[in-house]
Scaffold this active site. Structure first.
Site, mmCIF file in Angstrom:
data_model
loop_
_atom_site.group_PDB
_atom_site.id
_atom_site.type_symbol
_atom_site.label_atom_id
_atom_site.label_comp_id
_atom_site.label_asym_id
_atom_site.label_seq_id
_atom_site.Cartn_x
_atom_site.Cartn_y
_atom_site.Cartn_z
ATOM 1 N N ASP A 155 -8.446 1.096 5.719
ATOM 2 C CA ASP A 155 -7.209 0.415 5.295
ATOM 3 C C ASP A 155 -7.623 -0.993 4.865
ATOM 4 O O ASP A 155 -7.897 -1.850 5.695
ATOM 5 C CB ASP A 155 -6.201 0.327 6.463
ATOM 6 C CG ASP A 155 -5.539 1.671 6.775
ATOM 7 O OD1 ASP A 155 -4.461 1.685 7.400
ATOM 8 O OD2 ASP A 155 -6.118 2.726 6.395
ATOM 9 N N LYS A 183 2.074 4.757 3.012
ATOM 10 C CA LYS A 183 2.092 4.402 4.434
ATOM 11 C C LYS A 183 2.889 3.115 4.655
ATOM 12 O O LYS A 183 2.413 2.025 4.334
ATOM 13 C CB LYS A 183 0.664 4.227 4.953
ATOM 14 C CG LYS A 183 0.592 3.787 6.421
ATOM 15 C CD LYS A 183 -0.843 3.775 6.932
ATOM 16 C CE LYS A 183 -0.931 3.125 8.324
ATOM 17 N NZ LYS A 183 -2.306 3.110 8.862
ATOM 18 N N LYS A 221 -0.172 1.122 0.953
ATOM 19 C CA LYS A 221 0.383 0.792 2.264
ATOM 20 C C LYS A 221 1.132 -0.526 2.163
ATOM 21 O O LYS A 221 0.712 -1.450 1.460
ATOM 22 C CB LYS A 221 -0.779 0.698 3.261
ATOM 23 C CG LYS A 221 -0.410 0.306 4.683
ATOM 24 C CD LYS A 221 -1.646 0.405 5.591
ATOM 25 C CE LYS A 221 -1.410 -0.307 6.920
ATOM 26 N NZ LYS A 221 -2.599 -0.278 7.786
#
Lengths: 283, 492, 320
Positions: C156, C256, C220
């Site tokens: 991430d 996400k 995300k």
């Protein structure tokens, strides 16, 4: 030998004869029934003349409405100036044709000038008294403005009053409308000098169109013409008003009954449409 | 122990079905029959005739209600006249306002009951009755309550007074909301009313009558008489009524206007529309899609200001139609009492047939037709959201008000063309403009002949915001200060 | 329509379109998903699905090997069989799936990798000088390399917001490409936009598109370290970007939302939104994740309520 003048119609900034070529005789008021003294020949407007006048008024509407309210106010003020300059001419006309005293004529003229000045001063202000920013319950800028409605027909009273005529015409045009006005039968050939006032005050052609004629011949075409969005009725016949209102339903014509010569905010508001606009407030 | 696996193995998708989430109708106590509300009491019609009210989602009978004839209308007008002269016109504005505040509060307290009843009677999704119709109706009473004692501010420099008794005729698409739009300003301005609800949706108006009793509104100030069009006619023709306020079709509106003109009655009208929703290529596209969908499918398209004509800039027409199709197929058509329903039932068999007939005729003229692929309930009057495109401005579905979930789509190349097409209609109620450019929005808004302009939004309403049409969409405004004026006499 | 032209490695160009978004409208649409009513069997399915989509996260300065160990075990078995047997209607409890992944700081990667080996739970490492990203780029790349070598199966990363907000889009683009290159086949890449710093939905759309063009497998919302973190409207904008990208390229990118999703109710709202915007194909841990820590316990609590009919006391589901 007296030369009898023919008073023409005032359409699209021009003096024109009736397309039917017809005219009627106007007598001096109080000149006696036995041998009435002819004052002038007045053009008799036909349905086609009305149609032409509406076309001129429609054409003039976009540019008249596009001018700034300040500019419209200036033109109205100049109208008052022009009328003021012609006071003597008008006064003489009222005395000759209507048998009025100079004092009475002067009073009527002063009242009329004051009315025009009232509307001139209101042109860029009435919006602030009627437009609103509406406090809606949500993140939206919401405002209501008053817009002119388009071509407004004005049906003048049979009992002549210059103050009444200008009160109605000015209240119609100050917001950006244009008008076709049918002057009353007893109107003493005032069309000519009045049209000159309009023509010399920088009022664009077609904003005010003046017709003379017989109301009973023209009422149907006025009330059924779909480009005429509203009509202002000052004539004394309530029966005719109701009839014209009923006929105007076809295109949802608005209408107002204004029989006095008092300038008010309400008179202006008779001939506006309210538009409400919403826009989100966000990033 | 082997436990049930909730997520299907090996499959990348799981069915995400929404189980029926029915709102309970237990709150609503439907009587066997409903009576007229005259002079503060419920009374039967003089000749005891009744009509049926059915649930359009099931086709089944809900209840019966009384049919008011001329005698009943006379009684109601008499009651209103008496109440006006003896009580209401003598009451200080602040006291009148307090009654309106009270009515608003009671509506808020009984909101759920009203929402359920509204959906049962009209077919609209409970989500809409609950989140839109009922709260907004309460808000209208609350808003106008505050004007009752401030009428001297209404027209600067001029005095105002009330008119007397007004007759009000309302439609079936927002039954309670339309009643609120009519009654609140009339009462705030000092008038007394006789209201006739639509014949397919009388129930929430009659429940509102109960609220008036609960609020201890003086008898005769509000009277509600139910029945078909003839009941309304009795009001329109009544000599003691000073003004008629009508919301409904342009066709009927013209007849009423004519009668009022002949009888010297004041009249305000809120009629039909064929409003244009204009989407420019520089619009926020996904939000414009929401605006299009909301504009024409909200309340199943049974809205006078529905954005029933989409005018889309040609450069993005394909994108818009692609996204629109996808979005239409996510609308859930079903039981109005289900909280997950987006599209409910059409209001009546009559309206349902009308829509189907128009769609059939419109399709026959050619073009491209698309409708939602969602399943329909097996009973009730349900119509799929649909659209038609590639026709001309002269084709039927681009001109005639359908009053159903039917959108017509046309393209344009330039802003001038958009304006011309948008204004090319005898109607002038509303319009939508979608663009990210502020100056363009302002320009187009000025040029459109419509009484309500929604820029980068659609179908937004508020008691403070004046609503009404240009041209054949009506005369006069409802809401805001401007909505108060038609209920007042203005003195020079 | 204005566009931003960006160069891609080995020659060639891509253009990122400027796509206006209306804030008020987006927020209204996002709100509409929260009025959907999901009950009974559908709710139970949604709760289990949400568990399987959770990236169970701990990102504290105070993280210790002990904390990580307990978290990993919870990730593998959120509700052990022995625990369930103690409840009313125990036989009716569904199989509680393991979570999608564990999400930790780079220093904790080796330990977590060892514990999660063979469990089916992925290991996500927050990398590239998470959360600020304010570090020399070469060092950020080293960080990614170490995480991947240490056993992280998911990275991430954070985008360079300083570069983005000053208009240096090429730099933002290049950095994502470089990180993706290191991830290769071994790890999937999630690109964190940090929407709370981008502020406007227009910019969030732009960043989403840029990230997808640069090779993100997932986009995300946030690091969870600043407010606001994930919100429904922000997620809606990103979901719509994902759909348009899919229509244009055929590539399915995952989503996400992270931070601020604490309750089952919220989680279900998100699932409804994904369902109506993207459809069933995205309702799988392969395409959608919740970045959350306390959410897991609330999901378990709601399953408990559904099956036993009782409201749980806090102590039952409050300790890792």
């Amino acid at each position: 030998m007296k030369v009898v003048k023919t008073i023409k119609l005032y359409i699209d900034g021009q003096f024109v004869r009736s397309e039917s070529g017809q005219s009627f005789s106007m007598e001096k008021k109080g000149s006696g029934k036995k041998s009435p003294e002819q004052f002038a020949r007045i053009a008799l407007a036909s349905r086609k003349d009305f149609r032409n006048a509406v076309e001129a008024a429609k054409k003039a509407h976009n540019s008249w409405n596009a001018r700034s309210p300040f500019n419209r106010g200036q033109i109205l003020y100049r109208m008052a100036e022009m009328l003021s300059e012609k006071q003597a001419q008008f006064s003489q006309l009222f005395q000759d044709a209507l048998g009025q005293t100079p004092k009475l004529a002067q009073h009527e003229l002063q009242k009329t000038i004051d009315i025009i000045i009232y509307y001139a001063g209101f042109s860029d202000k009435f919006q602030q008294l009627t437009a609103t920013v509406n406090p809606v319950n949500g993140p939206f800028h919401n405002f209501t403005t008053a817009e002119p409605i388009g071509v407004v027909a004005y049906i003048d009273a049979q009992n002549f009053s210059l103050a009444k005529i200008l009160n109605n015409i000015c209240s119609i045009i100050v917001s950006g409308n244009t008008t076709v006005s049918l002057l009353g039968a007893e109107c003493p050939a005032v069309l000519a000098p009045l049209a000159e006032v309009f023509a010399t005050c920088d009022l664009p052609a077609g904003v005010v169109n003046l017709l003379t004629g017989h109301l009973d011949e023209l009422s149907a075409v006025i009330s059924t013409h779909r480009e005429v969005r509203s009509f202002c009725f000052a004539d004394e016949s309530m029966t005719l008003y109701k009839q014209m209102k009923a006929q105007g339903v076809d295109n949802m014509k608005r209408s107002a009954l204004v029989t006095n010569a008092v300038p008010t905010l309400e008179n202006i508001l008779h001939f506006v449409e309210y538009k409400t606009i919403w826009h989100p407030i966000g990033l | 122990m082997t436990r049930k696996k909730m997520i299907k193995k090996g499959s990348s998708s799981s069915t995400f079905t929404y189980a029926p989430a029915l709102e309970s109708s237990a709150l609503v106590k439907l009587k066997k029959g409903h009576q007229l509300f005259i002079n503060g009491r419920f009374v039967p019609a003089a000749d005891h005739t009744t009509m049926n009210s059915i649930n359009p989602a099931t086709g089944k009978l809900l209840t019966k209600f009384s049919v008011a004839k001329k005698r009943d209308a006379d009684k109601a007008v008499q009651a209103a006249t008496k109440a006006y002269h003896n009580v209401w016109s003598k009451m200080p504005g602040i006291e009148r306002g307090k009654y309106l505040f009270r009515i608003s509060r009671i509506l808020q307290i009984r909101a759920k009951e009203f929402a359920v009843l509204e959906s049962l009677d009209s077919g609209k999704p409970i989500k809409e009755s609950r989140d839109f119709d009922i709260p907004l109706a309460a808000a209208h009473f609350f808003y106008y309550a505050g004007w009752a004692d401030k009428l001297n501010y209404c027209v600067p420099g001029q005095q105002v007074s009330s008119l007397g008794v007004v007759g009000q005729i309302i439609p079936w698409n927002f039954p309670l909301l339309m009643a609120a739009w009519k009654i609140a300003p009339a009462l705030a301005a000092g008038n007394c009313v006789v209201l006739k609800p639509a014949e397919t949706t009388p129930l929430t108006a009659l429940l509102l009558a109960e609220v008036c009793q609960e609020a201890e509104l003086p008898p005769g100030v509000v009277n509600i008489i139910t029945g078909p069009a003839t009941t309304g006619q009795a009001l329109v023709n009544h000599p003691a009524i000073k003004k008629i306020a009508f919301t409904g079709s342009t066709e009927v509106g013209k007849l009423i206007a004519k009668t009022c003109a002949e009888q010297g009655k004041l009249v305000t009208l809120e009629l039909g529309g064929k409003s244009a929703n204009i989407v420019f290529e520089d619009a926020a596209i996904d939000q414009a899609i929401e605006g299009i969908v909301n504009g024409i499918y909200f309340n199943q398209g049974q809205v006078c200001c529905a954005g029933s004509r989409l005018l889309v800039e040609e450069s993005i027409q394909e994108t818009i139609i692609k996204k629109l199709k996808r979005r239409i197929n996510t609308l859930r058509i079903g039981d109005p009492m289900d909280k997950n329903t987006d599209i409910g039932a059409i209001n009546s068999a009559e309206q349902f047939q009308k829509i189907k007939k128009l769609v059939k005729a419109g399709k026959a003229e050619g073009g491209y037709f698309y409708e939602s692929t969602s399943p329909l309930p097996s009973v009730g009057f349900f119509h799929r959201p649909c659209f038609i495109s590639q026709q001309s401005s002269a084709n039927l579905l681009n001109r005639v008000e359908v009053f159903g979930p039917v959108l017509s789509i046309q393209s344009f190349r330039t802003p001038d063309e958009a304006i011309a097409k948008a204004n090319d209609t005898p109607y002038g109620l509303a319009a939508g403009i979608w663009s990210d450019k502020g100056s363009k929005i302002q320009h187009i808004a000025q040029a459109l002949k419509a009484g309500v302009i929604w820029a980068n939004t659609y179908n937004k309403f508020d008691p403070a915001a004046p609503f009404g049409g240009y041209k054949e969409s009506g005369i006069g405004r409802e809401g805001g200060l401007h909505g108060l004026l038609p209920y007042l006499e203005i003195k020079s | 329509m204005p566009t931003i032209g960006l160069k891609i490695p080995h020659g060639g160009k891509v253009s990122i379109p400027y796509y206006p978004i209306d804030m008020v409208n987006v927020e209204e649409r996002a709100k509409s998903f929260t009025t959907r009513s999901i009950k009974n069997a559908a709710k139970l399915e949604a709760l289990c699905l949400a568990i399987s989509m959770t990236d169970l996260t701990t990102l504290e300065g105070a993280d210790t090997p002990g904390k990580i160990t307990q978290l990993c075990h919870k990730a593998i078995q959120p509700m052990p069989e022995s625990y369930v047997l103690g409840f009313k209607n125990a036989a009716d409890f569904p199989a509680i799936p393991h979570v999608a992944a564990v999400c930790v700081y780079p220093a904790m990667v080796p330990l977590a990798a060892e514990i999660l080996q063979g469990s089916g739970v992925e290991l996500a490492a927050v990398s590239t000088a998470f959360p600020s990203g304010q570090l020399d780029f070469a060092l950020k790349l080293k960080d990614v390399k170490k995480c991947v070598q240490g056993g992280a199966t998911e990275i991430d990363m954070v985008i360079n917001r300083g570069a983005f907000l000053s208009g240096r889009y090429q730099k933002v683009f290049d950095e994502i490409i470089a990180v993706k290159d290191i991830c290769g086949e071994r790890a999937h890449l999630k690109v964190i936009l940090e929407t709370g710093e981008l502020i406007t939905y227009d910019k969030i759309r732009l960043a989403s598109w840029l990230a997808m063009q640069a090779g993100a497998d997932f986009i995300k919302t946030s690091t969870g370290k600043i407010q606001p973190a994930a919100t429904m409207p922000v997620t809606l904008v990103m979901l719509q970007a994902i759909w348009d990208y899919y229509c244009e390229t055929g590539k399915m990118i995952g989503m996400k939302p992270a931070g601020g999703i604490k309750t089952s109710k919220q989680a279900i709202h998100y699932l409804v939104m994904v369902n109506e915007i993207l459809g069933a194909e995205w309702l799988t841990p392969k395409m959608f994740r919740f970045g959350a820590s306390s959410l897991l316990n609330d999901l378990l609590r709601q399953i408990f309520k559904q099956i036993t009919g009782q409201y749980a006391n806090d102590e039952l589901f409050s300790v890792d």
